[in-house]
Design a protein around this motif. Sequence first.
Motif, PDB file in Angstrom:
ATOM      1  N   ARG A  62      -7.271 -47.002  53.128  1.00  0.00           N
ATOM      2  CA  ARG A  62      -7.443 -48.406  52.736  1.00  0.00           C
ATOM      3  C   ARG A  62      -6.080 -49.071  52.518  1.00  0.00           C
ATOM      4  NH1 ARG A  62     -12.571 -49.639  50.563  1.00  0.00           N
ATOM      5  NH2 ARG A  62     -14.092 -48.234  51.519  1.00  0.00           N
ATOM      6  N   CYS A  63      -5.151 -48.345  51.924  1.00  0.00           N
ATOM      7  CA  CYS A  63      -3.805 -48.896  51.748  1.00  0.00           C
ATOM      8  C   CYS A  63      -3.166 -49.216  53.096  1.00  0.00           C
ATOM      9  CB  CYS A  63      -2.922 -47.913  50.977  1.00  0.00           C
ATOM     10  SG  CYS A  63      -3.307 -47.763  49.214  1.00  0.00           S
ATOM     11  N   ALA A  64      -3.471 -48.392  54.090  1.00  0.00           N
ATOM     12  CA  ALA A  64      -2.875 -48.572  55.414  1.00  0.00           C
ATOM     13  C   ALA A  64      -3.503 -49.716  56.191  1.00  0.00           C
ATOM     14  CB  ALA A  64      -2.997 -47.279  56.219  1.00  0.00           C
ATOM     15  N   THR A  65      -4.776 -50.012  55.927  1.00  0.00           N
ATOM     16  CA  THR A  65      -5.500 -50.947  56.788  1.00  0.00           C
ATOM     17  C   THR A  65      -5.846 -52.277  56.135  1.00  0.00           C
ATOM     18  OG1 THR A  65      -7.617 -49.909  56.159  1.00  0.00           O
ATOM     19  CG2 THR A  65      -6.514 -49.077  58.135  1.00  0.00           C
ATOM     20  N   VAL A  66      -5.724 -52.385  54.818  1.00  0.00           N
ATOM     21  CA  VAL A  66      -6.091 -53.634  54.154  1.00  0.00           C
ATOM     22  C   VAL A  66      -5.156 -54.756  54.604  1.00  0.00           C
ATOM     23  CG1 VAL A  66      -4.615 -53.314  52.108  1.00  0.00           C
ATOM     24  CG2 VAL A  66      -6.732 -54.637  51.922  1.00  0.00           C
ATOM     25  N   GLU A  67      -5.697 -55.936  54.782  1.00  0.00           N
ATOM     26  CA  GLU A  67      -4.878 -57.082  55.164  1.00  0.00           C
ATOM     27  C   GLU A  67      -4.087 -57.576  53.963  1.00  0.00           C
ATOM     28  OE1 GLU A  67      -7.074 -60.168  57.028  1.00  0.00           O
ATOM     29  OE2 GLU A  67      -7.854 -58.898  58.639  1.00  0.00           O
ATOM     30  N   ARG A  68      -2.808 -57.861  54.202  1.00  0.00           N
ATOM     31  CA  ARG A  68      -1.932 -58.327  53.131  1.00  0.00           C
ATOM     32  C   ARG A  68      -1.242 -59.609  53.570  1.00  0.00           C
ATOM     33  NH1 ARG A  68      -1.187 -53.671  49.775  1.00  0.00           N
ATOM     34  NH2 ARG A  68      -1.706 -51.734  50.882  1.00  0.00           N
ATOM     35  N   GLU A  69      -1.018 -60.491  52.611  1.00  0.00           N
ATOM     36  CA  GLU A  69      -0.311 -61.725  52.914  1.00  0.00           C
ATOM     37  C   GLU A  69       1.132 -61.421  53.308  1.00  0.00           C
ATOM     38  OE1 GLU A  69      -0.520 -64.487  49.733  1.00  0.00           O
ATOM     39  OE2 GLU A  69      -2.716 -64.505  49.651  1.00  0.00           O
ATOM     40  N   ASP A  70       1.649 -62.180  54.257  1.00  0.00           N
ATOM     41  CA  ASP A  70       3.051 -62.078  54.684  1.00  0.00           C
ATOM     42  C   ASP A  70       3.401 -60.696  55.218  1.00  0.00           C
ATOM     43  OD1 ASP A  70       3.442 -64.712  53.770  1.00  0.00           O
ATOM     44  OD2 ASP A  70       3.798 -63.975  51.740  1.00  0.00           O
ATOM     45  N   LEU A  88      -4.774 -46.638  44.246  1.00  0.00           N
ATOM     46  CA  LEU A  88      -3.359 -46.431  44.545  1.00  0.00           C
ATOM     47  C   LEU A  88      -3.131 -44.952  44.802  1.00  0.00           C
ATOM     48  CD1 LEU A  88      -1.884 -44.965  41.881  1.00  0.00           C
ATOM     49  CD2 LEU A  88      -2.163 -47.240  40.925  1.00  0.00           C
ATOM     50  N   TYR A  89      -1.975 -44.652  45.396  1.00  0.00           N
ATOM     51  CA  TYR A  89      -1.583 -43.256  45.535  1.00  0.00           C
ATOM     52  C   TYR A  89      -0.074 -43.144  45.381  1.00  0.00           C
ATOM     53  CZ  TYR A  89       0.269 -43.850  50.303  1.00  0.00           C
ATOM     54  OH  TYR A  89       1.009 -44.238  51.391  1.00  0.00           O
ATOM     55  N   GLY A  90       0.370 -41.942  45.061  1.00  0.00           N
ATOM     56  CA  GLY A  90       1.794 -41.703  44.892  1.00  0.00           C
ATOM     57  C   GLY A  90       2.056 -40.226  44.687  1.00  0.00           C
ATOM     58  N   VAL A  91       3.260 -39.917  44.264  1.00  0.00           N
ATOM     59  CA  VAL A  91       3.732 -38.536  44.160  1.00  0.00           C
ATOM     60  C   VAL A  91       4.172 -38.263  42.727  1.00  0.00           C
ATOM     61  CG1 VAL A  91       5.471 -36.884  44.970  1.00  0.00           C
ATOM     62  CG2 VAL A  91       4.457 -38.535  46.572  1.00  0.00           C
ATOM     63  N   SER A  92       3.793 -37.102  42.211  1.00  0.00           N
ATOM     64  CA  SER A  92       4.166 -36.698  40.858  1.00  0.00           C
ATOM     65  C   SER A  92       5.124 -35.517  40.922  1.00  0.00           C
ATOM     66  CB  SER A  92       2.911 -36.305  40.070  1.00  0.00           C
ATOM     67  OG  SER A  92       3.256 -35.738  38.822  1.00  0.00           O
ATOM     68  N   LEU A  93       6.294 -35.686  40.290  1.00  0.00           N
ATOM     69  CA  LEU A  93       7.276 -34.608  40.159  1.00  0.00           C
ATOM     70  C   LEU A  93       7.896 -34.700  38.769  1.00  0.00           C
ATOM     71  CD1 LEU A  93       9.134 -34.889  43.593  1.00  0.00           C
ATOM     72  CD2 LEU A  93       7.611 -33.031  42.902  1.00  0.00           C
ATOM     73  N   GLY A  94       8.029 -33.561  38.102  1.00  0.00           N
ATOM     74  CA  GLY A  94       8.586 -33.588  36.759  1.00  0.00           C
ATOM     75  C   GLY A  94       7.797 -34.543  35.893  1.00  0.00           C
ATOM     76  N   ARG A  95       8.502 -35.440  35.205  1.00  0.00           N
ATOM     77  CA  ARG A  95       7.830 -36.462  34.400  1.00  0.00           C
ATOM     78  C   ARG A  95       8.030 -37.849  35.001  1.00  0.00           C
ATOM     79  NH1 ARG A  95       8.318 -34.691  27.988  1.00  0.00           N
ATOM     80  NH2 ARG A  95       7.089 -32.780  28.205  1.00  0.00           N
ATOM     81  N   ALA A  96       7.963 -37.903  36.325  1.00  0.00           N
ATOM     82  CA  ALA A  96       8.037 -39.182  37.034  1.00  0.00           C
ATOM     83  C   ALA A  96       6.896 -39.262  38.034  1.00  0.00           C
ATOM     84  CB  ALA A  96       9.375 -39.326  37.756  1.00  0.00           C
ATOM     85  N   PHE A  97       6.357 -40.466  38.182  1.00  0.00           N
ATOM     86  CA  PHE A  97       5.351 -40.722  39.210  1.00  0.00           C
ATOM     87  C   PHE A  97       5.924 -41.766  40.149  1.00  0.00           C
ATOM     88  CE2 PHE A  97       1.741 -42.781  41.199  1.00  0.00           C
ATOM     89  CZ  PHE A  97       0.925 -41.706  41.525  1.00  0.00           C
ATOM     90  N   PHE A  98       5.919 -41.451  41.441  1.00  0.00           N
ATOM     91  CA  PHE A  98       6.496 -42.325  42.453  1.00  0.00           C
ATOM     92  C   PHE A  98       5.361 -43.045  43.181  1.00  0.00           C
ATOM     93  CE2 PHE A  98       8.972 -38.525  41.742  1.00  0.00           C
ATOM     94  CZ  PHE A  98      10.249 -39.008  41.503  1.00  0.00           C
ATOM     95  N   GLY A  99       5.142 -44.299  42.817  1.00  0.00           N
ATOM     96  CA  GLY A  99       4.065 -45.058  43.432  1.00  0.00           C
ATOM     97  C   GLY A  99       4.390 -45.389  44.877  1.00  0.00           C
ATOM     98  N   GLU A 100       3.425 -45.195  45.754  1.00  0.00           N
ATOM     99  CA  GLU A 100       3.641 -45.464  47.174  1.00  0.00           C
ATOM    100  C   GLU A 100       2.938 -46.732  47.651  1.00  0.00           C
ATOM    101  OE1 GLU A 100       5.429 -44.394  49.796  1.00  0.00           O
ATOM    102  OE2 GLU A 100       6.603 -43.334  48.299  1.00  0.00           O
ATOM    103  N   SER A 101       1.673 -46.877  47.335  1.00  0.00           N
ATOM    104  CA  SER A 101       0.961 -48.069  47.791  1.00  0.00           C
ATOM    105  C   SER A 101      -0.306 -48.244  46.968  1.00  0.00           C
ATOM    106  CB  SER A 101       0.604 -47.951  49.278  1.00  0.00           C
ATOM    107  OG  SER A 101       0.074 -49.168  49.773  1.00  0.00           O
ATOM    108  N   MET A 102      -0.808 -49.475  46.949  1.00  0.00           N
ATOM    109  CA  MET A 102      -2.072 -49.762  46.279  1.00  0.00           C
ATOM    110  C   MET A 102      -2.827 -50.810  47.085  1.00  0.00           C
ATOM    111  SD  MET A 102      -0.924 -52.091  42.988  1.00  0.00           S
ATOM    112  CE  MET A 102      -0.128 -50.730  42.187  1.00  0.00           C
TER     113      MET A 102
END
Length: 238
Positions: A102-110, A148-162
Amino acid sequence: MDYNGIEFLDGTSDDFPQVLVGDPYGLIAIGGNLKVSTLIKAYRQGLFPWFEDWSPIMWYSPPMRCIISNGNFKASKSLKQKINRKLFSVTADRDFANVLNRCATVEREDQNGTWIDERMASAYVSLHQAGYAHSIEVWSDGELAGGLYGVSLGRAFFGESMFHQKKDASKVALYYLCNWLDSLGFSFVDAQIPTPHLLTLGGIEISRADYLKLLHQAMAYPDFTGSWTNAFNSYYDK
């Protein structure tokens, strides 16, 4: 090979530069691969992949970074009302592939097209299967309304897309994620590129140097790998 501060990597290499210079937009390296081990190494060094479907793999570390630090997510009055009224149900790692799609295919402005091509999708599914990439799903009447999805390492979460297909559903996902990560002692959610929207949600802009200091501290802790489903549900069901 280095050219004007940008490192060029062959297809087997994960030898990212130790000193991040890059171009004014934060492009640090071109090439390499999207193996699980390469992606983990990149995130630990402050890099993330970002490229078009027609281009080679590109690795960025922006000169200014957007993060939401522990306890600093800002929910508007209307968002709090929606959350309190329980208009949505929220899960973790229940439908990662669908959220990514869904993050890959949803239409987004601009925005024409998507930067989540088949290479990226396959790489993050592999990261999810390895226990490092995670999704938050927001449901309405049994249908996926946002996430949304992202990556968790240590005590950080790296957001990728929503994405959202119902108003505020992606904000609900981010609220639930930040609230839960705060309870676990996570240092920050990395939102990558500063935008006015993210700043209204509690994001702040920090320099690359300050970001790397925070990242180094967060990486000193063990990784929270594996499925988040049961732990997430237990936290919100108590």
